[in-house]
Design an enzyme around this catalytic site. Structure first.
Site, PDB file in Angstrom:
ATOM      1  CD1 TRP A  46      -8.304   4.190  -0.852  1.00 39.61           C
ATOM      2  CD2 TRP A  46      -9.621   2.901   0.453  1.00 39.61           C
ATOM      3  NE1 TRP A  46      -7.782   4.267   0.496  1.00 39.61           N
ATOM      4  CE2 TRP A  46      -8.359   3.552   1.223  1.00 39.61           C
ATOM      5  CE3 TRP A  46     -10.484   2.096   1.141  1.00 39.61           C
ATOM      6  CZ2 TRP A  46      -8.441   3.239   2.564  1.00 39.61           C
ATOM      7  CZ3 TRP A  46     -10.412   2.109   2.582  1.00 39.61           C
ATOM      8  CH2 TRP A  46      -9.301   2.719   3.147  1.00 39.61           C
TER       9      TRP A  46
ATOM     10  CG  ASP B  31      -6.218  -5.437  -2.892  1.00 43.22           C
ATOM     11  OD1 ASP B  31      -7.169  -4.487  -2.770  1.00 43.22           O
ATOM     12  OD2 ASP B  31      -4.799  -4.699  -2.931  1.00 43.22           O
TER      13      ASP B  31
ATOM     14  CG  ASP C 123      -2.043   0.926   1.079  1.00 45.60           C
ATOM     15  OD1 ASP C 123      -3.231   0.834   0.412  1.00 45.60           O
ATOM     16  OD2 ASP C 123      -1.863   2.036   1.711  1.00 45.60           O
ATOM     17  CD1 TRP C 124      -1.247   5.324   1.162  1.00 48.02           C
ATOM     18  CD2 TRP C 124       0.669   6.662   0.789  1.00 48.02           C
ATOM     19  NE1 TRP C 124      -1.712   6.669   0.561  1.00 48.02           N
ATOM     20  CE2 TRP C 124      -0.474   7.598   0.395  1.00 48.02           C
ATOM     21  CE3 TRP C 124       1.621   7.268   0.718  1.00 48.02           C
ATOM     22  CZ2 TRP C 124      -0.349   8.513  -0.233  1.00 48.02           C
ATOM     23  CZ3 TRP C 124       1.929   8.543  -0.039  1.00 48.02           C
ATOM     24  CH2 TRP C 124       0.813   9.268  -0.580  1.00 48.02           C
TER      25      TRP C 124
END
Length: 455
Positions: free
Chosen positions: A321, A407, A280-281
């Site tokens: 999202w 995901d 992710d980040w």
């Protein structure tokens, strides 16, 4: 006693209270020991006990009748009892201990006439040297405590420690730093777990970077695997997440600032032989780091993430999202984890919410979706474009990609595009049951990663 002092210095170098001891048998040194309760997680590992154990093995006898022990600090009640049980002939100590000494300072077990064995005692040998070493050690510790007090800035919040007590699967000691230039006094938390063996020049350092709304708890299943394989694990909490300070204003968070904090942390800790572990980040930021110092990096373990370069459209899943986060800024983090990871317990899911007791602590959680570069002029777009070129043409290390196929945000289509950008990256490992938080399915592929990056 000078040999005992040498052991005490060695204890201090390991962060232990500097006490050392040697055992002499008929004029010959046969064993030695130094304080090691911290390293051994053993409250009985005082210097005297360590020396007694070693001497008993040398002589093949738990009785040490014809032996003398030299120790830099007056023995405590535990050690005095052990010395008496060992039938030690004589004990010689350096500095007195007015708080716990059991050879005359607080009490005198050696002078107890009702006991069935009596050991001769002599104190004050090289007392100034022994006491000075202890005084220097505790003075340095007090100075470090003052430096590490980390006062809270007025424009930031700090999650109460009680929120992190007894979290399942997260037993590790915290480490904090607040004097990096970019932090400007904010306190950043990181884990720094090490193998049982000493670190060597070739020890792998697994740098584990989390995403939003996670924190270092994300890597709790992988950390034991990496350390058991002989690696060091460093897992920071980004500012605004986990145990790190949380600025009150959303404007405090920018792509470039968070990246700079990570670069400074890597330099301060002097991380080498790094396997960069990102999700992710952790990938949005982490994939831009190695080009700043390629010599520090040996590998890349990349899980569901992306490079946001501003010149390619963001995925529909991510846009959905980001829209949800904007419409529901106080969404239930524990529920989010439970929905994508039904195998987790209720307490494990709740642990992800621990850093955020109220909306005031969630500025970073609210802000990060909007910080993902979408247009060429966005902060982070240019550096991400440079990172893309680095991974395509300059990356010299090993790579391993793991894809959680369930995901909906950064799933297989996004990861396949990223795979094409990473030089010499082998075919990805596919996890059909895993979603966005891939490391929650990590035990098996963590073992694979250990083998992959040691080959």
């Amino acid at each position: 006693m000078r040999l005992a002092l040498a052991q005490a210095h060695a204890a201090a170098a390991q962060g232990e209270v500097p006490v050392g001891a040697v055992v002499v048998h008929q004029g010959r040194v046969i064993a030695w020991g130094r304080n090691a309760p911290i390293a051994g997680h053993d409250p009985t590992a005082h210097a005297e006990i360590e020396a007694l154990r070693a001497a008993a093995k040398v002589l093949g006898n738990y009785r040490l009748d014809d032996c003398e022990l030299f120790v830099t600090l007056e023995p405590c009640a535990m050690c005095s009892g052990a010395l008496l049980h060992a039938r030690m002939k004589r004990v010689v100590f350096g500095a007195t201990d007015p708080k716990t000494g059991a050879a005359g300072s607080v009490l005198n077990l050696f002078g107890e006439t009702r006991l069935n064995h009596h050991t001769a005692v002599q104190g004050g040998v090289l007392a100034a040297d022994c006491a000075g070493l202890l005084a220097d050690f505790f003075r340095q510790r007090r100075e470090e405590h003052r430096r590490n007090a980390h006062p809270l800035r007025e424009d930031a919040l700090r999650t109460p420690q009680a929120r992190f007590d007894l979290l399942p699967g997260y037993p590790w000691a915290p480490h904090y730093i607040s004097d990096l230039p970019s932090l400007n006094g904010l306190r950043l938390h990181y884990l720094d777990e090490r193998p049982s063996a000493p670190l060597g020049d070739d020890t792998l350092t697994w740098l584990c970077l989390h995403g939003n709304p996670a924190w270092s708890y994300l890597y709790r299943k992988m950390i034991p695997v990496f350390t058991a394989a002989g690696g060091r694990v460093v897992a920071p909490d980004l500012i605004g997440f986990g145990k790190s300070d949380k600025p009150k204003k959303e404007s405090a968070h920018t792509f470039s600032w968070h990246r700079q904090v990570l670069l400074e942390l890597i330099e301060r800790l002097d991380l080498r032989n790094v396997v960069l572990v990102v999700q992710d980040w952790g990938g949005l930021l982490g994939l831009t780091l190695p080009m700043a110092a390629p010599q520090r990096y040996r590998g890349l373990l990349v899980m569901n993430t992306t490079l946001a370069t501003g010149d390619a459209p963001l995925s529909p899943g991510f846009l959905a999202w980001r829209k949800m986060c904007a419409e529901k800024p106080v969404f239930d983090i524990a529920r989010l984890l439970a929905r994508g990871n039904p195998h987790l317990s209720e307490k494990e899911c709740a642990a992800y919410s621990a850093p955020f007791p109220d909306p005031g602590h969630r500025a970073a959680v609210r802000t990060f979706p909007a910080l993902v570069p979408e247009h060429p002029q966005d902060d982070g777009a240019v550096i991400s474009q440079l990172a893309r070129a680095f991974w395509q043409h300059q990356w010299q290390g090993q790579s391993l990609m793991v894809i959680g196929q369930q995901d909906p945000v950064l799933g297989e289509p996004v990861m396949r595009k990223l795979h094409q950008l990473i030089r010499h990256c082998p075919e990805p490992v596919l996890l059909p049951q895993a979603g966005h938080f891939v490391s929650e399915h990590s035990e098996a592929f963590a073992q694979i990663a250990c083998s992959h990056f040691k080959s």
